[in-house]
Write a protein that holds these residues in place. Structure first.
Motif, PDB file in Angstrom:
ATOM      1  N   LEU A  36       0.820  -1.127  -0.150  1.00 53.06           N
ATOM      2  CA  LEU A  36      -0.133  -0.222   0.108  1.00 53.06           C
ATOM      3  C   LEU A  36       0.637   1.252   0.366  1.00 53.06           C
ATOM      4  O   LEU A  36       0.623   2.613  -0.799  1.00 53.06           O
ATOM      5  N   LYS A  37       1.592   1.333   0.881  1.00 59.16           N
ATOM      6  CA  LYS A  37       3.403   2.068   0.978  1.00 59.16           C
ATOM      7  C   LYS A  37       3.762   2.988  -0.477  1.00 59.16           C
ATOM      8  O   LYS A  37       3.311   3.833  -0.967  1.00 59.16           O
ATOM      9  N   ILE A  38       3.850   1.516  -1.300  1.00 54.39           N
ATOM     10  CA  ILE A  38       4.502   1.675  -2.872  1.00 54.39           C
ATOM     11  C   ILE A  38       3.007   2.610  -3.597  1.00 54.39           C
ATOM     12  O   ILE A  38       2.639   3.550  -4.339  1.00 54.39           O
ATOM     13  N   ILE A  39       1.853   1.872  -3.678  1.00 51.69           N
ATOM     14  CA  ILE A  39       0.876   2.031  -4.369  1.00 51.69           C
ATOM     15  C   ILE A  39       0.056   3.688  -4.396  1.00 51.69           C
ATOM     16  O   ILE A  39       0.495   4.339  -5.047  1.00 51.69           O
ATOM     17  N   ILE A  40       0.330   3.863  -2.604  1.00 53.49           N
ATOM     18  CA  ILE A  40       0.545   5.783  -2.364  1.00 53.49           C
ATOM     19  C   ILE A  40       1.197   6.148  -2.871  1.00 53.49           C
ATOM     20  O   ILE A  40       1.243   7.267  -3.657  1.00 53.49           O
ATOM     21  N   VAL A  41       2.547   6.125  -2.824  1.00 54.18           N
ATOM     22  CA  VAL A  41       3.569   7.311  -3.765  1.00 54.18           C
ATOM     23  C   VAL A  41       3.056   7.151  -4.637  1.00 54.18           C
ATOM     24  O   VAL A  41       3.486   8.044  -5.456  1.00 54.18           O
ATOM     25  N   LEU A  42       3.528   5.565  -5.421  1.00 52.76           N
ATOM     26  CA  LEU A  42       3.531   5.946  -7.079  1.00 52.76           C
ATOM     27  C   LEU A  42       2.044   6.920  -7.354  1.00 52.76           C
ATOM     28  O   LEU A  42       1.783   8.020  -8.522  1.00 52.76           O
ATOM     29  N   TYR A  98      -6.218   1.269 -13.150  1.00 54.63           N
ATOM     30  CA  TYR A  98      -7.058  -0.606 -11.589  1.00 54.63           C
ATOM     31  C   TYR A  98      -6.311   0.214 -10.514  1.00 54.63           C
ATOM     32  O   TYR A  98      -6.960   0.177  -9.788  1.00 54.63           O
ATOM     33  N   SER A  99      -5.215   0.413  -9.864  1.00 52.81           N
ATOM     34  CA  SER A  99      -4.458   0.897  -9.050  1.00 52.81           C
ATOM     35  C   SER A  99      -5.549   2.038  -8.729  1.00 52.81           C
ATOM     36  O   SER A  99      -5.415   1.874  -7.600  1.00 52.81           O
ATOM     37  N   ARG A 100      -5.489   3.064  -9.500  1.00 53.20           N
ATOM     38  CA  ARG A 100      -6.419   3.831  -9.014  1.00 53.20           C
ATOM     39  C   ARG A 100      -8.114   3.620  -8.349  1.00 53.20           C
ATOM     40  O   ARG A 100      -8.531   4.375  -7.505  1.00 53.20           O
ATOM     41  N   THR A 101      -8.493   2.535  -8.447  1.00 47.54           N
ATOM     42  CA  THR A 101      -9.729   1.663  -8.272  1.00 47.54           C
ATOM     43  C   THR A 101      -9.284   2.553  -6.667  1.00 47.54           C
ATOM     44  O   THR A 101     -10.874   1.659  -5.638  1.00 47.54           O
ATOM     45  N   ILE A 106      -7.935   3.670   0.168  1.00 50.49           N
ATOM     46  CA  ILE A 106      -7.158   4.522   0.837  1.00 50.49           C
ATOM     47  C   ILE A 106      -7.664   5.799   1.097  1.00 50.49           C
ATOM     48  O   ILE A 106      -7.277   5.564   2.737  1.00 50.49           O
ATOM     49  N   MET A 107      -8.504   6.303   1.437  1.00 55.22           N
ATOM     50  CA  MET A 107      -8.864   7.036   1.615  1.00 55.22           C
ATOM     51  C   MET A 107      -9.509   6.848   3.100  1.00 55.22           C
ATOM     52  O   MET A 107      -9.390   8.277   4.331  1.00 55.22           O
ATOM     53  N   ALA A 108     -10.614   5.982   2.759  1.00 58.63           N
ATOM     54  CA  ALA A 108     -11.628   5.240   3.750  1.00 58.63           C
ATOM     55  C   ALA A 108     -10.424   4.750   5.088  1.00 58.63           C
ATOM     56  O   ALA A 108     -10.948   5.071   5.784  1.00 58.63           O
TER      57      ALA A 108
END
Length: 124
Positions: A36-42, A98-101, A106-108
């Protein structure tokens, strides 16, 4: 303040089992210390090179980052873009549509984490 959840229909054992299975699948794909950290940074950075990504995620080793990126690419969350026309060759990573779905999830989670932290501080 207590949160009340209103259910539209009673949860059956089958529905509960389906929900558990779906959550297990989601956690399998995005769980762990780093994904999740990687996804958020990207998502926040756009196109980013490996070393810059590693600098943005404190404590991750190059080997672990490489493995996590391969896993995320395999599951469709990350796209690896190789610019072979440049010397030296430049490799960038970007989050996919797809990642942005995952953004609402993530916000929740972020909001829940902030609320939880406040609650713990208030309790002590």
């Amino acid at each position: 303040m207590e949160n009340t959840i209103v259910l539209e229909e009673p949860i059956t054992a089958q529905k509960c089992s389906e929900n558990l299975s779906s959550v297990e699948d989601a956690i399998y794909v995005i769980g762990g210390k780093w994904k999740l950290k990687i996804i958020i940074v990207l998502q926040e950075s756009g196109n980013i090179r490996f070393n810059e990504l590693q600098r943005n995620i404190q404590g991750i080793s190059a080997r672990v980052l490489s493995n996590e990126l391969k896993d995320l690419e395999l599951n469709g969350f990350v796209k690896r873009v190789v610019h072979a026309e440049q010397t030296p060759v430049v490799v960038e990573y970007i989050s996919t549509d797809y990642s942005r779905t995952l953004k609402p999830v993530i916000m929740a989670l972020s909001q829940w984490g902030k609320t939880h932290k406040r609650k713990i501080k208030e309790d002590f």
